[in-house]
Design a protein around this motif. Structure first.
Motif, PDB file in Angstrom:
ATOM      1  N   TYR A 259       0.826  -1.203   0.000  1.00 29.64           N
ATOM      2  CA  TYR A 259       0.000   0.000   0.000  1.00 29.64           C
ATOM      3  C   TYR A 259       0.863   1.257   0.000  1.00 29.64           C
ATOM      4  O   TYR A 259       0.600   2.210  -0.742  1.00 29.64           O
ATOM      5  CB  TYR A 259      -0.941   0.004   1.207  1.00 29.64           C
ATOM      6  N   VAL A 262       2.099   2.070  -3.373  1.00 32.87           N
ATOM      7  CA  VAL A 262       1.093   2.758  -4.200  1.00 32.87           C
ATOM      8  C   VAL A 262       1.023   4.235  -3.825  1.00 32.87           C
ATOM      9  O   VAL A 262       1.002   5.115  -4.692  1.00 32.87           O
ATOM     10  CB  VAL A 262      -0.303   2.107  -4.067  1.00 32.87           C
ATOM     11  N   LEU A 263       1.028   4.515  -2.515  1.00 30.97           N
ATOM     12  CA  LEU A 263       1.002   5.918  -2.068  1.00 30.97           C
ATOM     13  C   LEU A 263       2.215   6.678  -2.604  1.00 30.97           C
ATOM     14  O   LEU A 263       2.107   7.843  -2.987  1.00 30.97           O
ATOM     15  CB  LEU A 263       1.014   6.012  -0.542  1.00 30.97           C
ATOM     16  N   ARG A 265       3.850   6.047  -5.381  1.00 34.83           N
ATOM     17  CA  ARG A 265       3.615   6.282  -6.809  1.00 34.83           C
ATOM     18  C   ARG A 265       2.682   7.474  -6.994  1.00 34.83           C
ATOM     19  O   ARG A 265       2.884   8.336  -7.848  1.00 34.83           O
ATOM     20  CB  ARG A 265       2.952   5.045  -7.438  1.00 34.83           C
TER      21      ARG A 265
END
Lengths: 313, 313
Positions: A259, A262-263, A265
């Protein structure tokens, strides 16, 4: 309607989960005694006052507790999962050979490791289970008659469980209106790390952040319904969630790592003012979330190879 | 009930926000023409079919658009905030000196910068506003008669706005049942970065993560109500949220940085199996979330110094 579920049932921990199970079982099954076990005398008195159990025993009353366990043919562990080892250690000396022990814990592998160590060659008497129900509120006063109506219950049977023992626990859950499914403990813990444990941790973290970010009154005055819904799970029981995190640590760490990637990115796209990357990510998420409620548009075939694992019978 | 709100109102972007405003104004104010402006001819036809506006003009029909703007005494910008500069550029040549322009954008400072550059000495005609309403669904079909009933609307008046212009926009929002408040644009953007923009980004990120994490079908089958609520906002309009992120980038980056720091603390506690640290953080979050719905238990005095800024009149 089941003919027989138990003669003497112990619900160990009469909070939202255990209390709701007691209430629901009383509705479908008037015969048999339901005994609550609570941490303190005060809580034992309270759960009797609420009419959730026929009688209650405090953890400190070891003689009464030993007698109750010896008489029980069904024992449900409904305290926070971090207490499973302690509970099983207290139960083991008194457990009769015909009794079934089950639980309602949100993590499975750690409790199974503890149960194997403590119950040893009686491990077949322990049938791990997890009803997918709950609410932001906790404690016996939050217990409901119909918490489990229509909910899913995951059984994670052990190779040592007899078919009869598994069937008994499944029968109990079906009696209160639940649908029963089967997963391996590892599958269970990975799936719930993703759809339950990670979101709870993220919601707790958001409130922790909010408290140190200033202008709390203005933020509260102007937060909309999206914020209310997003943060509802941050009101969950801290002790229960501490135990869930600790007993499912490695799966949760994997989720948290992925997670956070993703943050990162997302932050890079924001930093670069890359509107196309932001919109592409948001669009994938939006489409998936819309399809979450209507999977025929989206999930058909995508993960169909894992469907065989899940048996709803 | 207001006597007069407008002769000719333009709603520029007849989606959830603009469409709901048109529907609500039509209920309280039968006089006056409501003209919708839409990106394409097809969408212009659609919003007329739905009966949301009296007539609609497509962006491509420049002659009709210029005429409508020249005739309008009230113009509401209700397209994604990233289009504000483009919209104002189209409006400026035709804007009559008596008209008020306002918006419904979720970010304020960037639109104000654009408006100052484009409207120049007519900037006093632009009264920035943000109704705190919405829903996971978007588009004209999602528009509701009562979206704004009981909702909060933030005005961010400019020093150049006349008292009459501010009062007109406030009157329009009160007419549809909203409560009107005032913040500076900077306050507004910081507060909503925290209670709206960050949560949306976190929810989008969770779904992006989920899509790459495997076992999607099983996860969907077993996700509970907490997951549903937590992720509802991930179904929001990607284009709108791209624009919100880009136009409130610095405030959102500050929120994201601070949030990621909390996640790092949480991860360190988890990694160290520090149950006490996890429980302490979860307890603070839980208490604050419970108090969020009952602030007399928690917020009294904590941030009372900022209360003076917020005027509900």
């Amino acid at each position: 309607m089941p003919e027989f579920l138990f003669n003497t049932l112990i619900i160990w921990g009469v909070g939202l989960m255990g209390g709701s199970l007691a209430r629901a079982l009383r509705h479908v099954c008037s015969a048999g005694e339901i005994i609550g076990v609570e941490r303190t005398h005060e809580r034992a008195v309270r759960v009797c006052e609420l009419g959730i159990v026929d009688r209650a025993v405090a953890l400190t009353d070891q003689a009464a507790l030993g007698g109750a366990v010896a008489a029980a043919d069904l024992i449900v562990l409904a305290a926070p999962v971090g207490q499973s080892a302690d509970l099983l250690t207290r139960i083991a000396p008194h457990l009769n050979g015909c009794a079934c022990v089950t639980d309602v814990g949100s993590t499975k592998t750690a409790s199974i490791v503890a149960a194997r160590a403590i119950l040893a060659d009686r491990i077949g008497q322990f049938v791990p289970a997890h009803p997918i129900a709950g609410g932001a509120l906790s404690g016996p006063d939050a217990a409901l008659d119909d918490l489990y109506a229509g909910c899913n219950v995951i059984l994670c049977p052990l190779p040592e469980n007899s078919a009869a023992a598994i069937a008994r626990i499944a029968q109990m859950w079906r009696a209160v209106g639940a649908r029963v499914h089967t997963l391996t403990p590892e599958q269970h813990d990975a799936i719930f790390a993703s759809v339950s444990h990670l979101p709870h941790v993220l919601a707790f973290a958001l409130f922790e952040h909010l408290l140190t970010s200033g202008e709390v009154t203005l933020k509260r005055n102007f937060a909309g319904r999206g914020f209310q819904d997003f943060t509802r799970i941050a009101a969950s029981n801290p002790e229960m969630w501490r135990d869930i995190c600790l007993t499912n640590r490695s799966a949760l760490m994997r989720e948290l790592n992925a997670y956070q990637a993703v943050l990162e990115r997302l932050r890079a796209a924001l930093n670069a003012e890359d509107g196309a990357a932001l919109e592409a990510l948001f669009t994938r998420a939006q489409q998936a979330r819309l399809a979450w409620d209507a999977p025929e548009k989206f999930l058909g075939g995508l993960e169909s190879h894992v469907k065989a694992v899940c048996t709803d019978d």
